[in-house]
Design a protein around this motif. Structure first.
Motif, PDB file in Angstrom:
ATOM      1  N   LEU A  92      -2.128   2.987  -2.827  1.00  0.00           N
ATOM      2  CA  LEU A  92      -2.202   1.461  -3.061  1.00  0.00           C
ATOM      3  C   LEU A  92      -0.757   0.973  -2.580  1.00  0.00           C
ATOM      4  O   LEU A  92       0.244   1.266  -3.158  1.00  0.00           O
ATOM      5  CB  LEU A  92      -2.488   1.214  -4.366  1.00  0.00           C
ATOM      6  CG  LEU A  92      -3.763   1.565  -5.048  1.00  0.00           C
ATOM      7  CD1 LEU A  92      -3.979   1.685  -6.506  1.00  0.00           C
ATOM      8  CD2 LEU A  92      -4.944   1.223  -4.402  1.00  0.00           C
ATOM      9  N   PRO A  93      -0.827  -0.041  -1.495  1.00  0.00           N
ATOM     10  CA  PRO A  93       0.574  -0.550  -1.145  1.00  0.00           C
ATOM     11  C   PRO A  93       1.337  -1.372  -2.224  1.00  0.00           C
ATOM     12  O   PRO A  93       2.477  -1.319  -1.974  1.00  0.00           O
ATOM     13  CB  PRO A  93       0.050  -1.166   0.101  1.00  0.00           C
ATOM     14  CG  PRO A  93      -1.223  -1.510  -0.088  1.00  0.00           C
ATOM     15  CD  PRO A  93      -1.908  -0.264  -0.707  1.00  0.00           C
ATOM     16  N   GLY A  94       0.613  -1.896  -2.875  1.00  0.00           N
ATOM     17  CA  GLY A  94       1.045  -2.853  -3.979  1.00  0.00           C
ATOM     18  C   GLY A  94       1.431  -2.114  -5.208  1.00  0.00           C
ATOM     19  O   GLY A  94       1.934  -2.749  -6.067  1.00  0.00           O
ATOM     20  N   GLU A 129      -2.170  -7.958   0.033  1.00  0.00           N
ATOM     21  CA  GLU A 129      -3.502  -7.457   0.460  1.00  0.00           C
ATOM     22  C   GLU A 129      -4.394  -8.572   0.848  1.00  0.00           C
ATOM     23  O   GLU A 129      -4.684  -9.164  -0.059  1.00  0.00           O
ATOM     24  CB  GLU A 129      -4.131  -6.330  -0.222  1.00  0.00           C
ATOM     25  CG  GLU A 129      -3.203  -5.189  -0.597  1.00  0.00           C
ATOM     26  CD  GLU A 129      -4.068  -3.895  -1.253  1.00  0.00           C
ATOM     27  OE1 GLU A 129      -4.809  -3.241  -0.778  1.00  0.00           O
ATOM     28  OE2 GLU A 129      -3.719  -3.870  -2.568  1.00  0.00           O
ATOM     29  N   ASN A 130      -4.860  -8.583   2.032  1.00  0.00           N
ATOM     30  CA  ASN A 130      -5.824  -9.519   2.447  1.00  0.00           C
ATOM     31  C   ASN A 130      -7.381  -9.095   2.121  1.00  0.00           C
ATOM     32  O   ASN A 130      -8.108  -8.636   2.672  1.00  0.00           O
ATOM     33  CB  ASN A 130      -6.123  -9.714   4.051  1.00  0.00           C
ATOM     34  CG  ASN A 130      -6.854 -10.995   4.373  1.00  0.00           C
ATOM     35  OD1 ASN A 130      -7.185 -11.723   3.776  1.00  0.00           O
ATOM     36  ND2 ASN A 130      -7.091 -10.879   5.574  1.00  0.00           N
ATOM     37  N   ARG A 131      -7.561  -9.631   0.518  1.00  0.00           N
ATOM     38  CA  ARG A 131      -8.759  -9.256  -0.112  1.00  0.00           C
ATOM     39  C   ARG A 131      -9.358 -10.211  -0.673  1.00  0.00           C
ATOM     40  O   ARG A 131      -8.591 -10.955  -1.256  1.00  0.00           O
ATOM     41  CB  ARG A 131      -8.622  -7.945  -0.909  1.00  0.00           C
ATOM     42  CG  ARG A 131      -8.493  -6.713  -0.520  1.00  0.00           C
ATOM     43  CD  ARG A 131      -7.923  -5.689  -1.683  1.00  0.00           C
ATOM     44  NE  ARG A 131      -7.755  -4.461  -1.016  1.00  0.00           N
ATOM     45  CZ  ARG A 131      -8.465  -3.421  -1.567  1.00  0.00           C
ATOM     46  NH1 ARG A 131      -9.422  -3.397  -2.321  1.00  0.00           N
ATOM     47  NH2 ARG A 131      -8.147  -2.364  -0.761  1.00  0.00           N
ATOM     48  N   SER A 165      -4.774  -7.012   7.637  1.00  0.00           N
ATOM     49  CA  SER A 165      -5.015  -6.371   6.253  1.00  0.00           C
ATOM     50  C   SER A 165      -3.923  -7.049   5.453  1.00  0.00           C
ATOM     51  O   SER A 165      -4.325  -6.726   4.280  1.00  0.00           O
ATOM     52  CB  SER A 165      -4.940  -4.761   6.344  1.00  0.00           C
ATOM     53  OG  SER A 165      -3.614  -4.421   6.468  1.00  0.00           O
ATOM     54  N   LEU A 166      -3.494  -7.816   5.880  1.00  0.00           N
ATOM     55  CA  LEU A 166      -2.360  -8.456   4.816  1.00  0.00           C
ATOM     56  C   LEU A 166      -2.203  -9.789   5.099  1.00  0.00           C
ATOM     57  O   LEU A 166      -2.508 -10.597   6.188  1.00  0.00           O
ATOM     58  CB  LEU A 166      -0.798  -7.784   5.299  1.00  0.00           C
ATOM     59  CG  LEU A 166      -0.549  -6.498   5.214  1.00  0.00           C
ATOM     60  CD1 LEU A 166       0.797  -6.091   5.649  1.00  0.00           C
ATOM     61  CD2 LEU A 166      -0.987  -5.846   3.708  1.00  0.00           C
ATOM     62  N   ASN A 224      -2.254  -5.938  -5.957  1.00  0.00           N
ATOM     63  CA  ASN A 224      -2.562  -6.378  -4.497  1.00  0.00           C
ATOM     64  C   ASN A 224      -1.428  -6.995  -3.929  1.00  0.00           C
ATOM     65  O   ASN A 224      -1.420  -7.402  -2.564  1.00  0.00           O
ATOM     66  CB  ASN A 224      -3.792  -7.349  -4.213  1.00  0.00           C
ATOM     67  CG  ASN A 224      -5.107  -6.954  -4.743  1.00  0.00           C
ATOM     68  OD1 ASN A 224      -5.806  -7.420  -5.542  1.00  0.00           O
ATOM     69  ND2 ASN A 224      -5.341  -5.504  -4.535  1.00  0.00           N
ATOM     70  N   ILE A 254       2.121  -6.865  -2.604  1.00  0.00           N
ATOM     71  CA  ILE A 254       3.129  -5.702  -2.026  1.00  0.00           C
ATOM     72  C   ILE A 254       4.522  -5.924  -2.011  1.00  0.00           C
ATOM     73  O   ILE A 254       5.217  -5.212  -2.369  1.00  0.00           O
ATOM     74  CB  ILE A 254       2.499  -5.452  -0.489  1.00  0.00           C
ATOM     75  CG1 ILE A 254       1.017  -5.022  -0.574  1.00  0.00           C
ATOM     76  CG2 ILE A 254       3.517  -4.468   0.210  1.00  0.00           C
ATOM     77  CD1 ILE A 254       0.425  -5.075   0.921  1.00  0.00           C
TER      78      ILE A 254
END
Lengths: 610, 176
Positions: free
Chosen positions: A187-189, B17-19, B49-50, B76, B78
């Motif tokens: 998980l990048p974050g 994160e682009n969610r 994605s970001l 989410n 980063i």
């Protein structure tokens, strides 16, 4: 290489839980989650059918507290999801690892005010560590993996997975996919820092060795880090007095000579006063909760602070530390122990005078209460003492919220970690019974006592039906004083004895009949002379739940007490000790103490301004 | 416009994160403390994605540090940084529609000519025009003030975006 299994979303969910090592789920079926309950029949999971979704949540918490493994609950959409909001908030504030699965209306119906629809992820956003709305069946295994990873690592907490019905519906061809159990995702974050920087550990050790009046302020983070054995090693190595917060009772043995007990609003005089007068406060997985600090501006006024926490957002949230250590408490303490060993015992300042002073307080101001006369009703403190002395040493104690919680924390001797389970942060009345059920499911060989108030008991008592039917033999002590005791205490002290809506009455409900109707063995104890016999009989029963109603005196206050907003230096002790304490304070205020320690912040201020 | 605005206005930049739902998590955290968001700009980065979120909030320094740490805890998020005005390049875009009369058309043209560096006329009729303008928030404020003597129908700002100035070492919280 075997061919991948073709599963639908519901089967994949059950399989994913099994892959995570889940053995038991606490739940309640309903419309949107119905498809998940079908493959549950064929799987290995034990399902405990609760009587209210709140019960499922607290059981999952109790299970997690007792075992260290994540508690899992499954409920449906709408009202079930809103019913489990309280346990989620509870788990969030007390950092309890928990995974909650909620059903949701079908994807196409979301946003249409469908039957039993609510915005579950929206409602729970701020009371979960993270939550998910799953939008594709094939995402289920990955989301489950992530959810357990997030719930159990770093600072633990609750994670919710909201799953629309069509993704788990066996009649929906789109819900089928080739099951693949993924690796723990990157998980990048989210990369919790477990190992601290070397230089901050050195800095912390420097302060710890130089301190002349140190206190180790142990919080729930030590238990979450499975660090009880290391905290013992660290404390003994330095001879440093230890206080354990409400969330950390049992993290350090109460019978140990270095243990000062619980700090805070209803903490022990010595624990409170040692913090006020220390020159170094080593906060280990504790978060400077307002119930611990009292008035922040006068909390531990002379202390430098070392704050060890896995969550860097705790550093400086309440009190700015001189040394902030970000890392897992166990790892940090192991590094500290290593470094202190290297420096050798001669590197430490002499803390013998401090230890002596602390012992003096312990002797002068121990916990105390006055036993009741025959016919007056029982003293809650006495009941806790007898439960403590007549039950196995490793008994797990769960409590609700209020006076009985404070008495239980004060008078039980917690000598083992994970033997005390309560709702510390959120203060959730009704926590005890379902939490005890969860704890007993996780630790079936241990005696589990719920010490509950009469008000609390009435909020979640129905889970005793769950306990009876599922053969989960917990024991419940109802501390029946017929009042919302803590609220009554505040009205007595701060609202001029104007009692507003605090009287529940001792006679309704009939607790014995009620408990019996729920399949429990039940007793009522009215006289001090009967206490031991009934507790022994209750302890001898191990095939069904037992409820003991203890008829208490109606009015008994919890002391010591720090009034809301007051300085911890103005702690009020038991009425039998208060006069001596006030005399001592007055003497110290006029005559600067000969040993050079200001006795309290109040004195310091007076001296500074005079 | 409040001349002291920069004292309590702080700019947060977050890489997320682009969610679905990420923006709500971020704004919830600010809203639950009762702080007002002055402006908010969010869009995907060159890596879709970001997303990068720029938030200008009206909060004193001390509580803001706590908010930044809490935001960083979001799964989410980063990376996140707070940019002081002196350390940042900031830009904002505005679209404005202004009505004019034969009597004040010349005055309006004069205003637009003076701002020619950052104002473009996108559309014009006999009685109204729509301009776009890009610049610092102060420049957009100034344009707004200059246009206010005319009849402003729309004044649609994008909210500020910001990046650290080259060579500035802005402390960034970043998941390692």
């Amino acid at each position: 290489m075997t061919a991948p299994e073709r599963l639908n979303g519901a089967e994949a969910l059950i399989k994913s839980l099994e892959m995570e090592g889940v053995e038991v789920v606490f739940g309640y079926p309903g419309g949107a989650i119905l498809p998940v309950y079908d493959p549950l029949l064929d799987g290995k999971l034990r399902h405990v059918l609760v009587r209210h979704e709140q019960g499922a949540g607290h059981m999952a918490e109790g299970y997690a507290h007792a075992t260290g493994r994540p508690g899992v609950c499954i409920v449906t959409s709408g009202p079930a999801a809103t019913n489990i909001v309280t346990p989620l908030a509870d788990a969030m504030l007390d950092s309890v690892p928990m995974v909650c699965i909620t059903g949701q209306v079908s994807l196409g119906a979301i946003g249409t005010d469908a039957f039993q629809e609510c915005d579950t992820t929206g409602i729970t956003r701020s009371i979960t560590k993270h939550n998910y709305l799953v939008t594709r069946a094939q995402d289920i295994p990955g989301v489950v993996r992530e959810a357990f990873h997030i719930a159990t690592t770093g600072r633990p907490g609750p994670v919710l997975i909201d799953i629309p019905k069509d993704l788990v519906d066996a009649n929906n061809p789109d819900s089928y996919f080739d099951f693949d159990w993924p690796e723990v995702p990157e998980l990048p974050g989210y990369r919790p820092v477990l190992t601290p920087r070397d230089d901050v550990v050195t800095e912390a050790v420097d302060l710890m060795l130089a301190a002349r009046r140190p206190v180790l302020y142990v919080g729930g983070g030590v238990l979450k880090a499975r660090g009880a054995n290391v905290v013992l090693e660290l404390a003994e190595m330095l001879g440093i007095p230890v206080v354990t917060t409400l969330m950390a009772r049992g993290a350090f043995p109460d019978d140990h000579e270095l243990c000062l007990g619980m700090p805070g609003m209803h903490g022990q005089f010595t624990a409170i006063t040692a913090i006020q007068e220390c020159d170094l406060l080593v906060a280990m997985g504790s978060r400077f909760d307002d119930r611990v600090t009292g008035k922040v501006a006068t909390f531990a006024p002379d202390a430098k602070v070392i704050h060890v926490d896995i969550d860097p957002a705790e550093h400086g949230k309440v009190r700015l530390p001189q040394v902030a250590v970000a890392g897992d408490c166990r790892i940090v303490m192991e590094l500290m122990v290593e470094e202190i060993k290297q420096r050798g015992p001669e590197a430490q300042a002499d803390i013998a005078p401090w230890r002596q002073k602390v012992s003096g307080w312990q002797e002068k101001y121990p916990l105390t209460y006055k036993q009741s006369a025959p016919g007056e009703g029982l003293k809650p403190q006495y009941v806790v003492e007898r439960l403590r002395d007549l039950s196995p040493a490793d008994t797990i104690v769960c409590s609700g919220v209020g006076q009985h919680q404070m008495f239980a924390s004060q008078y039980w001797k917690f000598n083992y970690p994970y033997t005390w389970i309560n709702s510390g942060g959120l203060g959730t009345m009704g926590f005890a019974v379902p939490a005890a059920v969860g704890a007993k499911v996780g630790m079936p060989d241990r005696t589990v006592w719920a010490i509950d108030g009469d008000g609390c008991f009435q909020m979640t008592a129905q889970e005793l039906i769950t306990a009876s039917i599922e053969r989960i033999p917990i024991k419940v002590a109802i501390m029946n004083n017929g009042n919302l005791g803590m609220v009554r205490q505040w009205q007595q002290l701060f609202y001029d004895e104007r009692y507003s809506e605090v009287e529940l009455g001792q006679d309704l409900p009939n607790y014995v009949q009620w408990a019996q109707s729920m399949g429990c063995v039940a007793f009522r104890v009215e006289e001090t002379s009967e206490v031991d016999e009934i507790i022994e009989r209750a302890n001898a029963i191990n095939d069904r739940p037992v409820v003991v109603e203890f008829r208490l005196v109606e009015e008994e206050n919890v002391y010591p007490m720090v009034s809301a907003g007051a300085s911890n230096s103005d702690v009020i002790v038991d009425p039998s000790q208060q006069a001596a304490l006030e005399a001592e304070r007055a003497a110290k205020a006029t005559d600067q103490s000969s040993d050079g320690f200001p006795t309290s912040i109040a004195d310091t201020h007076q001296n500074a301004s005079s | 416009m409040n001349p002291n605005r920069e004292l309590s206005h702080h700019t947060l930049v977050a890489l997320v994160e682009n969610r679905a739902g990420v923006l709500a998590r971020v704004t919830d955290l600010i809203a639950r403390r009762g702080y007002n968001i002055i402006s908010l700009a969010v869009a995907p980065t060159n890596d879709d994605s970001l997303s990068r979120i720029t938030i200008v909030v009206d909060v004193e320094k001390a509580p803001l540090e706590q908010i930044v740490k809490q935001l960083f805890k979001l799964i989410n998020v980063i990376e996140i940084a707070e940019l002081a005005p002196a350390d940042a390049i900031t830009r904002e875009l505005v679209l404005a529609t202004v009505e004019f009369t034969p009597e004040n058309a010349a005055a309006l043209d004069d205003v637009l000519a003076r701002a020619a560096g950052h104002v473009l006329v996108q559309e014009r009729t006999e009685t109204s025009l729509t301009v776009s303008a890009g610049g610092s928030s102060a420049q957009i404020d100034a344009l707004g003030a200059a246009l206010s003597v005319f009849s402003v129908v729309h004044f649609q700002r994008t909210g500020q975006v910001a990046l650290p100035k080259l060579g500035q070492s802005v402390p960034i919280m970043r998941a390692r």
